[in-house]
Design a protein around this motif. Structure first.
Motif, PDB file in Angstrom:
ATOM      1  N   ARG A  12       0.837  -1.211   0.000  1.00  0.00           N
ATOM      2  CA  ARG A  12       0.000   0.000   0.000  1.00  0.00           C
ATOM      3  C   ARG A  12       0.867   1.255   0.000  1.00  0.00           C
ATOM      4  N   THR A  13       1.966   1.224   0.750  1.00  0.00           N
ATOM      5  CA  THR A  13       2.888   2.361   0.795  1.00  0.00           C
ATOM      6  C   THR A  13       3.505   2.593  -0.578  1.00  0.00           C
ATOM      7  N   ALA A  14       3.946   1.519  -1.230  1.00  0.00           N
ATOM      8  CA  ALA A  14       4.543   1.638  -2.562  1.00  0.00           C
ATOM      9  C   ALA A  14       3.517   2.165  -3.566  1.00  0.00           C
ATOM     10  N   THR A  15       2.284   1.706  -3.484  1.00  0.00           N
ATOM     11  CA  THR A  15       1.229   2.166  -4.387  1.00  0.00           C
ATOM     12  C   THR A  15       0.933   3.641  -4.156  1.00  0.00           C
ATOM     13  N   SER A  16       0.839   4.050  -2.904  1.00  0.00           N
ATOM     14  CA  SER A  16       0.574   5.453  -2.585  1.00  0.00           C
ATOM     15  C   SER A  16       1.716   6.345  -3.047  1.00  0.00           C
ATOM     16  N   ARG A  17       2.956   5.907  -2.836  1.00  0.00           N
ATOM     17  CA  ARG A  17       4.117   6.676  -3.268  1.00  0.00           C
ATOM     18  C   ARG A  17       4.108   6.837  -4.789  1.00  0.00           C
ATOM     19  N   ALA A  18       3.815   5.755  -5.513  1.00  0.00           N
ATOM     20  CA  ALA A  18       3.782   5.816  -6.972  1.00  0.00           C
ATOM     21  C   ALA A  18       2.684   6.766  -7.449  1.00  0.00           C
ATOM     22  N   GLU A  19       1.532   6.740  -6.805  1.00  0.00           N
ATOM     23  CA  GLU A  19       0.435   7.636  -7.184  1.00  0.00           C
ATOM     24  C   GLU A  19       0.806   9.098  -6.915  1.00  0.00           C
ATOM     25  N   LEU A  20       1.398   9.365  -5.762  1.00  0.00           N
ATOM     26  CA  LEU A  20       1.800  10.729  -5.435  1.00  0.00           C
ATOM     27  C   LEU A  20       2.883  11.207  -6.401  1.00  0.00           C
ATOM     28  N   LEU A  21       3.833  10.348  -6.725  1.00  0.00           N
ATOM     29  CA  LEU A  21       4.884  10.690  -7.678  1.00  0.00           C
ATOM     30  C   LEU A  21       4.279  11.047  -9.038  1.00  0.00           C
ATOM     31  N   GLU A  22       3.327  10.267  -9.488  1.00  0.00           N
ATOM     32  CA  GLU A  22       2.663  10.541 -10.767  1.00  0.00           C
ATOM     33  C   GLU A  22       1.988  11.919 -10.747  1.00  0.00           C
ATOM     34  N   ARG A  23       1.340  12.260  -9.654  1.00  0.00           N
ATOM     35  CA  ARG A  23       0.673  13.562  -9.547  1.00  0.00           C
ATOM     36  C   ARG A  23       1.678  14.712  -9.508  1.00  0.00           C
ATOM     37  N   VAL A  24       2.767  14.531  -8.764  1.00  0.00           N
ATOM     38  CA  VAL A  24       3.794  15.579  -8.701  1.00  0.00           C
ATOM     39  C   VAL A  24       4.425  15.773 -10.074  1.00  0.00           C
ATOM     40  N   LEU A  25       4.728  14.685 -10.766  1.00  0.00           N
ATOM     41  CA  LEU A  25       5.345  14.786 -12.092  1.00  0.00           C
ATOM     42  C   LEU A  25       4.412  15.447 -13.103  1.00  0.00           C
ATOM     43  N   HIS A  26       3.111  15.328 -12.898  1.00  0.00           N
ATOM     44  CA  HIS A  26       2.151  16.007 -13.763  1.00  0.00           C
ATOM     45  C   HIS A  26       2.323  17.523 -13.651  1.00  0.00           C
TER      46      HIS A  26
END
Length: 83
Positions: A12-26
């Motif tokens: 869950r932590t890895a999934t949340s980190r990946a989602e947040l990273l995707e949003r920041v990179l946007h």
């Protein structure tokens, strides 16, 4: 059962980190900084930076990839992200 819960938390932590990273990179597709309303600042650097001295107001730093090192007096704080 405890191991299964720990594995679920890790996933869950890895999934949340990946989602947040995707949003920041946007919002910040290249190195730089972006100031947002409410005092939130997004910063991105893809290379190691030189050591800088300064005083900062209290802040929260979220490391999404790579590593962050902070030196405070004789104390060293290191955050490493393994994806």
């Amino acid at each position: 059962m405890l191991e299964q819960h720990a594995a679920w938390i890790d996933q869950r932590t890895a999934t949340s980190r990946a989602e947040l990273l995707e949003r920041v990179l946007h919002w910040l597709p290249n190195d730089g900084a972006l100031d947002l309303p409410g005092g939130l600042r997004l910063s991105r650097t893809s290379r190691p930076t030189v050591k800088r001295h300064g005083v900062s107001t209290p802040a929260l730093c979220v490391v999404l990839q790579g590593a962050k090192e902070v030196l405070l007096g004789n104390e060293r704080y290191l955050s490493l992200i393994h994806i």
